[in-house]
Design a protein around this motif. Structure first.
Motif, PDB file in Angstrom:
ATOM      1  N   ALA A  60       0.832  -1.208   0.000  1.00 41.04           N
ATOM      2  CA  ALA A  60       0.000   0.000   0.000  1.00 41.04           C
ATOM      3  C   ALA A  60       0.861   1.250   0.000  1.00 41.04           C
ATOM      4  CB  ALA A  60      -0.939  -0.006   1.196  1.00 41.04           C
ATOM      5  N   TYR A  61       1.901   1.268   0.841  1.00 41.86           N
ATOM      6  CA  TYR A  61       2.805   2.411   0.876  1.00 41.86           C
ATOM      7  C   TYR A  61       3.531   2.583  -0.449  1.00 41.86           C
ATOM      8  CZ  TYR A  61       2.495   3.645   5.844  1.00 41.86           C
ATOM      9  OH  TYR A  61       2.070   4.090   7.062  1.00 41.86           O
ATOM     10  N   HIS A  62       3.994   1.466  -0.995  1.00 42.87           N
ATOM     11  CA  HIS A  62       4.809   1.529  -2.208  1.00 42.87           C
ATOM     12  C   HIS A  62       3.995   1.959  -3.425  1.00 42.87           C
ATOM     13  CE1 HIS A  62       7.979   0.510  -5.036  1.00 42.87           C
ATOM     14  NE2 HIS A  62       7.123  -0.247  -5.706  1.00 42.87           N
ATOM     15  N   GLU A  63       2.768   1.457  -3.544  1.00 45.56           N
ATOM     16  CA  GLU A  63       1.976   1.693  -4.752  1.00 45.56           C
ATOM     17  C   GLU A  63       1.156   2.976  -4.696  1.00 45.56           C
ATOM     18  OE1 GLU A  63      -0.321  -1.773  -5.630  1.00 45.56           O
ATOM     19  OE2 GLU A  63       1.446  -3.047  -5.932  1.00 45.56           O
ATOM     20  N   GLY A  64       0.865   3.478  -3.509  1.00 45.84           N
ATOM     21  CA  GLY A  64       0.114   4.722  -3.399  1.00 45.84           C
ATOM     22  C   GLY A  64      -1.254   4.634  -4.054  1.00 45.84           C
ATOM     23  N   PRO A  65      -1.621   5.595  -4.884  1.00 46.20           N
ATOM     24  CA  PRO A  65      -2.960   5.614  -5.491  1.00 46.20           C
ATOM     25  C   PRO A  65      -3.272   4.385  -6.338  1.00 46.20           C
ATOM     26  CG  PRO A  65      -1.859   7.732  -5.775  1.00 46.20           C
ATOM     27  CD  PRO A  65      -0.821   6.785  -5.252  1.00 46.20           C
ATOM     28  N   ALA A  66      -2.241   3.696  -6.815  1.00 43.64           N
ATOM     29  CA  ALA A  66      -2.469   2.512  -7.655  1.00 43.64           C
ATOM     30  C   ALA A  66      -2.775   1.258  -6.835  1.00 43.64           C
ATOM     31  CB  ALA A  66      -1.248   2.256  -8.538  1.00 43.64           C
ATOM     32  N   TYR A  67      -2.698   1.371  -5.538  1.00 43.89           N
ATOM     33  CA  TYR A  67      -2.909   0.206  -4.669  1.00 43.89           C
ATOM     34  C   TYR A  67      -4.338  -0.308  -4.769  1.00 43.89           C
ATOM     35  CZ  TYR A  67      -3.505  -2.348  -0.226  1.00 43.89           C
ATOM     36  OH  TYR A  67      -3.799  -3.288   0.732  1.00 43.89           O
ATOM     37  N   ASP A  68      -4.479  -1.593  -5.014  1.00 43.81           N
ATOM     38  CA  ASP A  68      -5.777  -2.259  -5.135  1.00 43.81           C
ATOM     39  C   ASP A  68      -5.900  -3.289  -4.011  1.00 43.81           C
ATOM     40  OD1 ASP A  68      -7.942  -3.915  -5.713  1.00 43.81           O
ATOM     41  OD2 ASP A  68      -7.553  -3.963  -7.862  1.00 43.81           O
ATOM     42  N   PRO A  69      -6.661  -2.995  -2.941  1.00 44.58           N
ATOM     43  CA  PRO A  69      -6.719  -3.895  -1.788  1.00 44.58           C
ATOM     44  C   PRO A  69      -7.176  -5.317  -2.133  1.00 44.58           C
ATOM     45  CG  PRO A  69      -7.638  -1.768  -1.214  1.00 44.58           C
ATOM     46  CD  PRO A  69      -7.419  -1.752  -2.696  1.00 44.58           C
ATOM     47  N   HIS A  70      -8.188  -5.448  -2.972  1.00 53.93           N
ATOM     48  CA  HIS A  70      -8.660  -6.807  -3.288  1.00 53.93           C
ATOM     49  C   HIS A  70      -7.583  -7.598  -4.014  1.00 53.93           C
ATOM     50  CE1 HIS A  70     -11.202 -10.168  -4.283  1.00 53.93           C
ATOM     51  NE2 HIS A  70     -10.873 -10.030  -5.566  1.00 53.93           N
ATOM     52  N   GLN A  71      -6.940  -6.982  -4.981  1.00 53.13           N
ATOM     53  CA  GLN A  71      -5.890  -7.700  -5.703  1.00 53.13           C
ATOM     54  C   GLN A  71      -4.712  -8.004  -4.786  1.00 53.13           C
ATOM     55  OE1 GLN A  71      -6.359  -8.804  -8.933  1.00 53.13           O
ATOM     56  NE2 GLN A  71      -4.580 -10.045  -8.328  1.00 53.13           N
ATOM     57  N   ALA A  72      -4.426  -7.091  -3.863  1.00 52.81           N
ATOM     58  CA  ALA A  72      -3.345  -7.331  -2.906  1.00 52.81           C
ATOM     59  C   ALA A  72      -3.668  -8.534  -2.025  1.00 52.81           C
ATOM     60  CB  ALA A  72      -3.122  -6.088  -2.054  1.00 52.81           C
ATOM     61  N   PHE A  73      -4.917  -8.655  -1.599  1.00 53.42           N
ATOM     62  CA  PHE A  73      -5.350  -9.804  -0.799  1.00 53.42           C
ATOM     63  C   PHE A  73      -5.196 -11.103  -1.588  1.00 53.42           C
ATOM     64  CE2 PHE A  73      -9.221 -12.509  -0.106  1.00 53.42           C
ATOM     65  CZ  PHE A  73      -8.768 -13.145   1.043  1.00 53.42           C
ATOM     66  N   VAL A  74      -5.669 -11.102  -2.814  1.00 52.01           N
ATOM     67  CA  VAL A  74      -5.568 -12.297  -3.661  1.00 52.01           C
ATOM     68  C   VAL A  74      -4.110 -12.688  -3.867  1.00 52.01           C
ATOM     69  CG1 VAL A  74      -5.968 -13.181  -5.992  1.00 52.01           C
ATOM     70  CG2 VAL A  74      -7.774 -11.901  -4.819  1.00 52.01           C
ATOM     71  N   ASN A  75      -3.273 -11.707  -4.171  1.00 50.53           N
ATOM     72  CA  ASN A  75      -1.855 -11.992  -4.407  1.00 50.53           C
ATOM     73  C   ASN A  75      -1.175 -12.537  -3.160  1.00 50.53           C
ATOM     74  OD1 ASN A  75      -2.207 -11.015  -6.992  1.00 50.53           O
ATOM     75  ND2 ASN A  75      -1.252  -9.031  -6.594  1.00 50.53           N
ATOM     76  N   ALA A  76      -1.488 -11.946  -1.994  1.00 54.39           N
ATOM     77  CA  ALA A  76      -0.875 -12.407  -0.748  1.00 54.39           C
ATOM     78  C   ALA A  76      -1.279 -13.846  -0.452  1.00 54.39           C
ATOM     79  CB  ALA A  76      -1.278 -11.488   0.401  1.00 54.39           C
ATOM     80  N   CYS A  77      -2.543 -14.177  -0.648  1.00 54.00           N
ATOM     81  CA  CYS A  77      -3.002 -15.549  -0.423  1.00 54.00           C
ATOM     82  C   CYS A  77      -2.222 -16.531  -1.291  1.00 54.00           C
ATOM     83  CB  CYS A  77      -4.492 -15.668  -0.713  1.00 54.00           C
ATOM     84  SG  CYS A  77      -5.563 -14.932   0.534  1.00 54.00           S
TER      85      CYS A  77
END
Length: 359
Positions: free
Chosen positions: A274-291
């Protein structure tokens, strides 16, 4: 730690209830180093030698475990911290209270912590001269600690009215006194508008900055799940979009994770992103990727499919049949630590600790 870099991220093991195993704590050194975190703070609520029995020394075995834990984090270039809650020390007369604190600080110095947190949360605060006494104790700790970074948690660490409901009426000018009298090189923990905040508006952070005369050091109570309500859910989703907007508004960011150490890694992995991507951060995609990165494709797919049951419905609202069905699903992943924690949670392995008063 460079306190001028607000992207300095870390984990504080600061929750009630069932704490992490030593093996989990050790394994987190590699996880934090590989995902972009910078420090770990040991402050479990069930370590009485940091809380109600803080004036006593740890048994030799526990002290050796802490030394080994510190060494592991050092090897991974992760700062190691300790969180001391000197229970009701401010009720002691001067100078006895300072002498008792100095004695404890000298013991903690033997562990050579990089960070020392002086925590006055979870204590009554409706006392005259509370702020003045706490300021003196913080200064005393700073003068005698070998740690390079001191963080103070006030008794009232949010605007949330639940704190006054539980710990008494906040003394007048409490925060303003802290801001004026605590050395500006010492950071102050803050949880946001609520004890368990979901977002941190810029105007709120600016108000707190003016009140404390420094940017707040965020104590983020997500994904922690130790309260009466949240112990019934697993908070696995990514940190929300607002976290990508915190850069430059806070002095630092400490995350309080869940009782489930493995499952906590899923949301934790998304915060540096989230910090690194800033406005481009997509929480749902981040969750999927982390899983997928942490759990592998099969288990990741199952967690993603079940996220509404695990995080929204929760144990109290699951029927017996739904609970058993979930247990059977995750039994298809034997010896997997993520699946094991889900099964343990479904079987009631994480009971609410009534000592947690502030949810």
């Amino acid at each position: 730690m460079n306190k001028n870099s607000p992207s300095q991220l870390g984990v504080i093991e600061g929750f009630f209830g069932r704490s992490w195993s030593w093996q989990s704590r050790v394994s987190y050194a590699d996880f934090l180093a590989s995902t972009g975190f910078h420090y770990y703070i040991y402050a479990p609520k069930d370590d009485a030698f940091l809380r109600k029995h803080w004036q006593e020394n740890w048994p030799d075995i526990r002290f050796s475990q802490l030394q080994a834990l510190r060494d592991t984090y050092r090897q991974h270039h992760i700062d190691f911290g300790l969180g001391l809650s000197p229970y009701e020390l401010y009720l002691e007369p001067y100078p006895e209270r300072n002498l008792k604190l100095i004695k404890k600080i000298r013991q903690l110095n033997q562990l050579q912590p990089d960070l020392l947190c002086l925590l006055f949360d979870d204590m009554r605060g409706d006392l005259p001269h509370l702020a003045k006494i706490q300021c003196e104790l913080v200064q005393c700790a700073a003068e005698h600690s070998s740690a390079k970074h001191i963080i103070f948690c006030p008794t009232y660490y949010s605007f949330d009215p639940v704190l006054e409901k539980v710990f008494g009426t906040r003394p007048e000018d409490y925060w303003m006194t802290l801001g004026r009298q605590i050395d500006p090189g010492i950071d102050i923990f803050w949880t946001g508008p609520k004890v368990c905040s979901t977002h941190y508006p810029a105007e709120h952070l600016q108000e707190v900055t003016e009140l404390l005369q420094r940017q707040p050091f965020l104590w983020d109570n997500y994904p922690v799940n130790d309260g009466a309500v949240k112990s019934n859910i697993l908070q696995l989703r990514a940190f929300d979009q607002s976290h990508s907007e915190l850069q430059g508004k806070i002095a630092g960011h400490a995350v309080n994770p869940m009782n489930q150490s493995w499952l906590s890694r899923i949301p934790l992995m998304t915060l540096p992103q989230a910090y690194h991507e800033g406005p481009a951060y997509d929480p749902h995609q981040a969750f999927v990727n982390a899983c997928h990165l942490l759990c592998g494709p099969a288990l990741a797919g199952q967690i993603i499919e079940d996220i509404a049951l695990l995080q929204d419905t929760g144990l109290n609202k699951l029927s017996a049949a739904e609970r058993q069905a979930l247990i059977k699903r995750y039994q298809h992943f034997p010896n997997d630590p993520y699946a094991a924690e889900i099964i343990d949670w479904l079987n009631g392995g994480y009971q609410f600790d009534p000592a947690c008063l502030t949810e």
